[in-house]
Enzyme design. Structure first.
Site, PDB file in Angstrom:
ATOM      1  N   HIS A 176      -1.287  -1.192  -4.267  1.00  0.00           N
ATOM      2  CA  HIS A 176      -2.563  -0.806  -3.648  1.00  0.00           C
ATOM      3  C   HIS A 176      -2.553   0.705  -3.415  1.00  0.00           C
ATOM      4  O   HIS A 176      -1.649   1.243  -2.764  1.00  0.00           O
ATOM      5  CB  HIS A 176      -2.718  -1.562  -2.330  1.00  0.00           C
ATOM      6  N   ASP A 193      -7.160  -6.280   3.812  1.00  0.00           N
ATOM      7  CA  ASP A 193      -6.498  -4.982   3.906  1.00  0.00           C
ATOM      8  C   ASP A 193      -6.503  -4.469   5.342  1.00  0.00           C
ATOM      9  O   ASP A 193      -7.563  -4.185   5.899  1.00  0.00           O
ATOM     10  CB  ASP A 193      -7.231  -3.997   2.985  1.00  0.00           C
ATOM     11  N   MET A 213     -12.132   4.890  -0.752  1.00  0.00           N
ATOM     12  CA  MET A 213     -12.796   5.132   0.540  1.00  0.00           C
ATOM     13  C   MET A 213     -13.409   6.518   0.458  1.00  0.00           C
ATOM     14  O   MET A 213     -12.931   7.482   1.059  1.00  0.00           O
ATOM     15  CB  MET A 213     -11.768   5.025   1.679  1.00  0.00           C
ATOM     16  N   MET A 261     -11.913  -5.512   4.863  1.00  0.00           N
ATOM     17  CA  MET A 261     -11.117  -4.635   5.732  1.00  0.00           C
ATOM     18  C   MET A 261     -10.869  -5.331   7.064  1.00  0.00           C
ATOM     19  O   MET A 261     -11.811  -5.804   7.708  1.00  0.00           O
ATOM     20  CB  MET A 261     -11.849  -3.309   6.002  1.00  0.00           C
ATOM     21  N   SER A 283       0.843  -1.201   0.000  1.00  0.00           N
ATOM     22  CA  SER A 283       0.000   0.000   0.000  1.00  0.00           C
ATOM     23  C   SER A 283       0.873   1.243   0.000  1.00  0.00           C
ATOM     24  O   SER A 283       1.667   1.466   0.919  1.00  0.00           O
ATOM     25  CB  SER A 283      -0.902   0.003   1.239  1.00  0.00           C
ATOM     26  N   ASP A 286      -4.672   3.859  -1.959  1.00  0.00           N
ATOM     27  CA  ASP A 286      -5.792   4.219  -1.083  1.00  0.00           C
ATOM     28  C   ASP A 286      -6.279   5.629  -1.376  1.00  0.00           C
ATOM     29  O   ASP A 286      -5.559   6.603  -1.163  1.00  0.00           O
ATOM     30  CB  ASP A 286      -5.350   4.122   0.384  1.00  0.00           C
ATOM     31  N   HIS A 344      -8.373   1.559  -4.107  1.00  0.00           N
ATOM     32  CA  HIS A 344      -9.347   1.292  -3.043  1.00  0.00           C
ATOM     33  C   HIS A 344     -10.026   2.623  -2.716  1.00  0.00           C
ATOM     34  O   HIS A 344      -9.414   3.497  -2.103  1.00  0.00           O
ATOM     35  CB  HIS A 344      -8.570   0.718  -1.845  1.00  0.00           C
ATOM     36  N   MET A 381      -8.831   8.466  -0.384  1.00  0.00           N
ATOM     37  CA  MET A 381      -9.695   8.887   0.739  1.00  0.00           C
ATOM     38  C   MET A 381     -10.147  10.320   0.540  1.00  0.00           C
ATOM     39  O   MET A 381      -9.380  11.166   0.082  1.00  0.00           O
ATOM     40  CB  MET A 381      -8.929   8.784   2.056  1.00  0.00           C
TER      41      MET A 381
HETATM   42  C1  DX5 Z   1      -6.458   1.714   5.481  1.00  0.00           C
HETATM   43  C2  DX5 Z   1      -6.018   1.382   4.079  1.00  0.00           C
HETATM   44  C3  DX5 Z   1      -4.952   0.370   4.005  1.00  0.00           C
HETATM   45  C4  DX5 Z   1      -3.652   0.740   4.678  1.00  0.00           C
HETATM   46  C5  DX5 Z   1      -3.028  -0.532   5.167  1.00  0.00           C
HETATM   47  O1  DX5 Z   1      -7.579   2.500   5.431  1.00  0.00           O
HETATM   48  O2  DX5 Z   1      -7.119   0.922   3.328  1.00  0.00           O
HETATM   49  O3  DX5 Z   1      -4.705  -0.003   2.650  1.00  0.00           O
HETATM   50  O4  DX5 Z   1      -2.751   1.410   3.839  1.00  0.00           O
HETATM   51  O5  DX5 Z   1      -1.926  -0.208   5.926  1.00  0.00           O
HETATM   52  P1  DX5 Z   1      -1.299  -1.230   6.984  1.00  0.00           P
HETATM   53  O6  DX5 Z   1      -0.831  -2.424   6.202  1.00  0.00           O
HETATM   54  O7  DX5 Z   1      -0.195  -0.452   7.604  1.00  0.00           O
HETATM   55  O8  DX5 Z   1      -2.390  -1.599   7.949  1.00  0.00           O
HETATM   56 ZN    ZN Z   2      -6.653   0.056   1.335  1.00  0.00          ZN
END
Ligand code: DX5
Ligand code: ZN
Length: 220
Positions: free
Chosen positions: A32, A174, A67, A136, A7, A34, A65, A36
């Site tokens: 990956h 994840d 969010m 998740m 990620s 993220d 991903h 947000m």
């Molecule tokens: C959290 C993200 C994850 C995050 C995972 O909201 O969706 O993808 O980057 O990070 P680690 O592996 O550190 O939990």
């Molecule tokens: Zn994620």
């Protein structure tokens, strides 16, 4: 199938290209990303321009991903920007079937993301219209949180549901994945394991990916 998806949330954003090459050297096949929006989760990260830039410099699979609220407005845009996989949260979308179709129409694999406290029954109808489910194992919003152990049972139940129905749907996990739990998680049925801080929080991301792959596949 077993793949580690580093990620980028935990990467050094001032040298993103270099950090991507490092995990590829370690054997990672998926990146990956993220996304947000500060509404669905209490954090704001990156958007379309960064996905386009990453697309231009790597052949790795890009897994976005989302969010975000109203993911149906943006999901196809991420596929058009170069993402190969796009997941949207079931909690954020009352029109999941339409959104998943829009992602596939734009040429990407369509995923349903589900929060730790959301029951599997919430995706029972939609799962057959998806290519993967992102489970998740922390509450979304931040990297570096601890894996929630009760999610292992949810993983097993989802694996059973997918197998019983004979669906070609992959399971991604994840949050909180590290070298200490990677074997147990893959044993429970996850095939794509996202790892942020366990990769980029170390001095050698390539070695960290290698170790996760080694430990995650050893039980097979
Ligand atoms: C959290 C993200 C994850 C995050 C995972 O909201 O969706 O993808 O980057 O990070 P680690 O592996 O550190 O939990
Ligand atoms: Zn994620």
């Amino acid at each position: 199938m077993f793949e580690i998806a580093p990620s980028l949330l935990s990467a050094d954003f001032t040298r993103l290209g270099e950090q991507i090459r490092e995990v590829a050297d370690g054997g990672a096949t998926i990146l990956h990303v993220d996304v947000m929006d500060g509404h669905f989760v209490p954090n704001i990260t990156i958007g379309l321009p960064v996905v386009r830039s990453i697309r231009a410099m790597t052949g790795l699979t890009i897994d976005t991903h989302l969010m975000i609220e109203q993911p149906g407005r943006y999901a196809a845009g991420f596929a058009k920007a170069g993402a190969n996989m796009v997941s949207v949260h079931v909690e954020a979308d009352p029109h999941l079937h339409r959104t998943l179709s829009s992602i596939r129409d734009a040429g990407a694999r369509a995923g349903i993301a589900i929060n730790p406290a959301t029951p599997l029954s919430a995706i029972e109808e939609a799962v057959q219209h998806s290519d993967f489910v992102l489970v998740m194992s922390v509450n979304p919003g931040f990297g570096g949180q601890r894996f929630i152990p009760s999610v292992l049972d949810k993983l097993r139940r989802l694996r059973r549901l997918i197998n019983d129905r004979g669906l070609a749907v992959n399971i991604e996990i994840d949050g909180g994945v590290d070298s200490g739990n990677v074997a147990e998680i893959s044993k429970a049925g996850a095939e794509i394991l996202v790892a942020g801080s366990a990769v980029y929080g170390t001095a050698d991301p390539a070695a960290a990916v290698k170790e996760l792959i080694e430990k995650g596949t050893r039980w097979v």
